[in-house]
Design a protein around this motif. Sequence first.
Motif, PDB file in Angstrom:
ATOM      1  N   MET A   1       0.811  -1.194   0.000  1.00  0.00           N
ATOM      2  CA  MET A   1       0.000   0.000   0.000  1.00  0.00           C
ATOM      3  C   MET A   1       0.856   1.261   0.000  1.00  0.00           C
ATOM      4  N   ILE A   2       2.083   1.132   0.506  1.00  0.00           N
ATOM      5  CA  ILE A   2       2.952   2.302   0.555  1.00  0.00           C
ATOM      6  C   ILE A   2       3.340   2.749  -0.861  1.00  0.00           C
ATOM      7  N   THR A   3       3.361   1.808  -1.797  1.00  0.00           N
ATOM      8  CA  THR A   3       3.665   2.186  -3.180  1.00  0.00           C
ATOM      9  C   THR A   3       2.569   3.082  -3.750  1.00  0.00           C
ATOM     10  N   ILE A  67      -7.503  -4.946 -17.987  1.00  0.00           N
ATOM     11  CA  ILE A  67      -6.289  -4.196 -17.680  1.00  0.00           C
ATOM     12  C   ILE A  67      -6.258  -3.861 -16.193  1.00  0.00           C
ATOM     13  N   ASP A  68      -5.148  -4.182 -15.548  1.00  0.00           N
ATOM     14  CA  ASP A  68      -4.953  -3.899 -14.128  1.00  0.00           C
ATOM     15  C   ASP A  68      -3.809  -2.910 -13.953  1.00  0.00           C
ATOM     16  N   LEU A  69      -3.874  -2.152 -12.862  1.00  0.00           N
ATOM     17  CA  LEU A  69      -2.771  -1.291 -12.456  1.00  0.00           C
ATOM     18  C   LEU A  69      -1.987  -2.070 -11.406  1.00  0.00           C
ATOM     19  N   SER A  70      -0.750  -2.419 -11.710  1.00  0.00           N
ATOM     20  CA  SER A  70       0.073  -3.191 -10.798  1.00  0.00           C
ATOM     21  C   SER A  70       1.323  -2.395 -10.450  1.00  0.00           C
ATOM     22  N   LEU A  71       1.609  -2.305  -9.160  1.00  0.00           N
ATOM     23  CA  LEU A  71       2.790  -1.613  -8.676  1.00  0.00           C
ATOM     24  C   LEU A  71       3.580  -2.544  -7.769  1.00  0.00           C
TER      25      LEU A  71
END
Length: 79
Positions: A1-3, A67-71
């Motif tokens: 979550m910090i990302t 489509i996903d947002l991945s960090l």
Amino acid sequence: MITVLLLLIPLIVSVLLFGIRPVRASEIALGTSVLTSAAAFVLLFSFNNQAGDQFAVSFPWLPGLGIDLSLAIDGISLL
């Protein structure tokens, strides 16, 4: 979550700064930079060198298109 916080804190504050006087805006921008730097230091000191991708999060961005947002943070992106 910090990302996610490392991305959202500057983004949200920059949008909010549009309606503030320039003198006050520079103080808020400085505080935001300090807050973002503190979050980055927390991430740095809790990073495990032996593991691969860490602090990974994934959110559906455009679900209809799959489509996903991945960090995630790895050793290179930490630098």
